[in-house]
Motif scaffolding. Structure first.
Motif, PDB file in Angstrom:
ATOM      1  N   PRO A  71     -85.827  96.687  40.186  1.00 37.51           N
ATOM      2  CA  PRO A  71     -84.757  96.033  39.434  1.00 37.51           C
ATOM      3  C   PRO A  71     -84.647  96.533  37.998  1.00 37.51           C
ATOM      4  O   PRO A  71     -85.648  96.879  37.360  1.00 37.51           O
ATOM      5  CB  PRO A  71     -85.159  94.553  39.459  1.00 37.51           C
ATOM      6  N   VAL A  72     -83.414  96.551  37.494  1.00 36.56           N
ATOM      7  CA  VAL A  72     -83.111  96.900  36.108  1.00 36.56           C
ATOM      8  C   VAL A  72     -82.340  95.723  35.503  1.00 36.56           C
ATOM      9  O   VAL A  72     -81.315  95.316  36.051  1.00 36.56           O
ATOM     10  CB  VAL A  72     -82.243  98.164  36.014  1.00 36.56           C
ATOM     11  N   ILE A  73     -82.843  95.186  34.391  1.00 34.60           N
ATOM     12  CA  ILE A  73     -82.186  94.055  33.742  1.00 34.60           C
ATOM     13  C   ILE A  73     -81.716  94.491  32.362  1.00 34.60           C
ATOM     14  O   ILE A  73     -82.531  94.706  31.463  1.00 34.60           O
ATOM     15  CB  ILE A  73     -83.128  92.842  33.612  1.00 34.60           C
ATOM     16  N   PRO A  74     -80.401  94.646  32.152  1.00 36.36           N
ATOM     17  CA  PRO A  74     -79.905  95.031  30.829  1.00 36.36           C
ATOM     18  C   PRO A  74     -80.200  93.947  29.796  1.00 36.36           C
ATOM     19  O   PRO A  74     -80.110  92.746  30.094  1.00 36.36           O
ATOM     20  CB  PRO A  74     -78.393  95.189  31.041  1.00 36.36           C
ATOM     21  N   TYR A  75     -80.514  94.366  28.574  1.00 37.45           N
ATOM     22  CA  TYR A  75     -80.882  93.435  27.504  1.00 37.45           C
ATOM     23  C   TYR A  75     -80.176  93.838  26.215  1.00 37.45           C
ATOM     24  O   TYR A  75     -80.223  95.000  25.818  1.00 37.45           O
ATOM     25  CB  TYR A  75     -82.399  93.457  27.291  1.00 37.45           C
ATOM     26  N   GLY A  76     -79.495  92.866  25.574  1.00 38.76           N
ATOM     27  CA  GLY A  76     -78.830  93.133  24.303  1.00 38.76           C
ATOM     28  C   GLY A  76     -79.590  92.524  23.148  1.00 38.76           C
ATOM     29  O   GLY A  76     -80.482  93.137  22.574  1.00 38.76           O
ATOM     30  N   VAL A  77     -79.259  91.262  22.808  1.00 43.28           N
ATOM     31  CA  VAL A  77     -80.004  90.573  21.753  1.00 43.28           C
ATOM     32  C   VAL A  77     -80.682  89.301  22.264  1.00 43.28           C
ATOM     33  O   VAL A  77     -81.323  88.592  21.503  1.00 43.28           O
ATOM     34  CB  VAL A  77     -79.105  90.235  20.544  1.00 43.28           C
ATOM     35  N   GLY A  78     -80.520  88.991  23.544  1.00 47.43           N
ATOM     36  CA  GLY A  78     -81.228  87.848  24.129  1.00 47.43           C
ATOM     37  C   GLY A  78     -80.627  86.499  23.804  1.00 47.43           C
ATOM     38  O   GLY A  78     -81.332  85.487  23.846  1.00 47.43           O
ATOM     39  N   SER A  79     -79.327  86.441  23.500  1.00 49.28           N
ATOM     40  CA  SER A  79     -78.711  85.171  23.097  1.00 49.28           C
ATOM     41  C   SER A  79     -78.023  84.441  24.236  1.00 49.28           C
ATOM     42  O   SER A  79     -77.362  83.431  24.008  1.00 49.28           O
ATOM     43  CB  SER A  79     -77.709  85.425  21.968  1.00 49.28           C
ATOM     44  N   SER A  80     -78.163  84.924  25.470  1.00 50.56           N
ATOM     45  CA  SER A  80     -77.499  84.273  26.595  1.00 50.56           C
ATOM     46  C   SER A  80     -78.096  82.895  26.856  1.00 50.56           C
ATOM     47  O   SER A  80     -79.247  82.603  26.501  1.00 50.56           O
ATOM     48  CB  SER A  80     -77.600  85.141  27.853  1.00 50.56           C
ATOM     49  N   LEU A  81     -77.315  82.043  27.520  1.00 50.40           N
ATOM     50  CA  LEU A  81     -77.687  80.630  27.678  1.00 50.40           C
ATOM     51  C   LEU A  81     -77.922  80.202  29.118  1.00 50.40           C
ATOM     52  O   LEU A  81     -78.336  79.072  29.361  1.00 50.40           O
ATOM     53  CB  LEU A  81     -76.584  79.741  27.081  1.00 50.40           C
TER      54      LEU A  81
END
Length: 475
Positions: A83-93
């Motif tokens: 699996p590959v999990i894209p990550y930006g700034v981690g602000s998702s809820l």
């Protein structure tokens, strides 16, 4: 492994997939210092702002700095079906970035360059790690701005992936309306481009809209072209307090139905205003409140404000309190954006189970008043804020993460809010997205046939299910 209590409402079980040593060795050889298996880094990339705390972190983290990096990382993971999990700034809820099936977190935050500003066409192209505040800082000298404002300083890539919106959406729309083109790395490691800088197109399938809102389940966004807008000639903000939530909501309904081009109209209930005052050291009147902003020429702003003041007065609204200077407006909107953190800090050690729904504007009062009555009766501390000009509102239930009974009550409230929205012709999420938390609600909203079609698209593009698996729908 059985799902922890916090996942019992959304997933019957978690099935981690093996990340073989051969893969981590290959990633380490390719990326060097851009690759990490350090526990502190993994934990950071295995948490967002959701209430989920017991999902194991990813096996490793890759820090991509270019499209080629993203390609190589995905190709290696595809080789081992990891699996590959894209990550930006981690602000998702809603648990979007949790490694529920294990795998590799692909952090694109270092891809943070503004690639081209085409002021004459009112467009800009950026890498996915550019944040909304950074983007507006970069383009302010052109007299233009990017209006989508979800509150958190989210990345443009993440905002595209979750189809974000926010406080300005009532006038400027959501990411769906404002993303023109994308560069995406597919689950096979191929680079494709969707859309153009042209304002419209009738050429082929609308792949841009397919990826906007796909939550990282179909590919990794590596470039985004978005619309810009001229900075308004005049801006004015006002606060209006009301004796009841119904009065405030009915004011908004009439504003929208009369076609007043208001830029922002936000609702905070009295309890949320009190929390904001404590957190941001303000002295706002602790009553149900609309926070509004008007954009346009000086004459049009004056006309809009007078019209809205008349409407508010009909619904027992107090006289407007004005914030005319940029500093005053910034202070107010910063306080509004910090409402979530104000609430969380009001109950030390808590976690917040959030929900957001969106209903047709005519049904907003029905949805909100019953929701508030249920929350009051539950005894669970909560906060209420809403982008009510869109018919969108947020409830946050502040729970003790170690109290299973309290979590169950909060999830039951969440379920009632969503069920009510669906019955009123609305949606289970106006802007947070589905992620992990709302998979069951998506089935109820769209039906089995639509879910089957989504699965078919996912299977066609990602047959080995490596792109952020276990999100949007189970599997």
């Amino acid at each position: 492994m059985n799902a922890p209590t916090e996942l019992a409402h959304v997933a019957p079980e978690i099935k981690p997939r093996e990340v073989p040593a051969a893969l981590t060795d290959a990633l380490k050889a390719r990326f060097g210092a851009q690759f990490s298996e350090a526990m502190v880094v993994r934990v950071q990339h295995g948490r967002d702002e959701s209430a989920f705390t017991t999902v194991p972190p990813p096996a490793a983290v890759v820090f991509a700095e270019s499209t080629a990096d993203v390609q190589d990382a995905i190709q290696l993971c595809a080789q081992y079906k990891a699996p590959v999990i894209p990550y930006g700034v981690g602000s998702s809820l809603e648990g979007h970035l949790l490694a529920v099936q294990g795998g590799i977190s692909l952090d694109v935050s270092r891809m943070n360059k503004v690639l081209s500003v085409n002021a004459e066409d009112l467009t800009v192209t950026v890498q996915p790690g550019v944040t909304r505040k950074q983007l507006n800082e970069e383009v302010k000298s052109t007299g233009l701005f990017f209006p989508i404002d979800p509150g958190a300083d989210a990345s443009i890539g993440g905002m595209s992936a979750t189809r974000a919106s926010g406080t300005n959406a009532v006038r400027y729309g959501t990411m769906r309306e404002n993303v023109l083109a994308l560069e995406v790395v597919t689950p096979k490691g191929e680079v494709i481009r969707t859309g153009t800088r042209a304002k419209k197109s009738s050429a082929g399938y609308d792949l841009t809209r397919l990826f906007v809102g796909s939550e990282g389940t179909l590919g990794v966004i590596t470039e985004v072209t978005v619309k810009l807008y001229p900075l308004p000639e005049a801006v004015s903000a006002a606060i209006c307090s009301f004796p009841t939530i119904a009065d405030a909501v009915n004011t908004v309904i009439q504003i929208i139905q009369l076609g007043v081009p208001i830029a922002r109209v936000e609702l905070l209930d009295a309890g949320s205003v009190r929390l904001v005052n404590q957190h941001s050291k303000l002295s706002l009147r602790e009553a149900h409140m609309l926070l509004m902003e008007f954009h346009g020429s000086p004459a049009s702003v004056k006309e809009q404000a007078e019209t809205v003041q008349d409407i508010a007065s009909e619904h027992h609204g107090a006289d407007f309190e004005w914030a005319d200077t940029p500093e005053e407006r910034t202070r107010l909107w910063t306080a509004r954006h910090n409402a979530y953190f104000a609430a969380v800090q009001s109950r030390p050690g808590c976690r917040c189970i959030t929900t957001d729904v969106c209903v047709p504007i005519s049904r907003l009062s029905d949805a909100l008043l019953d929701t508030v009555a249920e929350a009051d009766a539950s005894g669970i501390p909560y906060f209420l804020v809403g982008h009510v000009g869109d018919g969108n509102f947020h409830m946050g239930y502040l729970i003790d993460p170690d109290d299973a009974a309290e979590r169950d009550r909060a999830e039951a409230l969440n379920h009632q809010v969503v069920q009510r929205a669906l019955k009123l012709g609305g949606t289970c999420s106006g802007e947070h997205g589905v992620g992990l938390h709302k998979m069951g609600f998506l089935v109820e909203e769209t039906g089995a046939g639509a879910i089957a079609m989504m699965r078919s698209i996912k299977q066609a593009l990602d047959p080995d299910n490596i792109m952020n698996p276990g999100k949007v729908f189970a599997g």
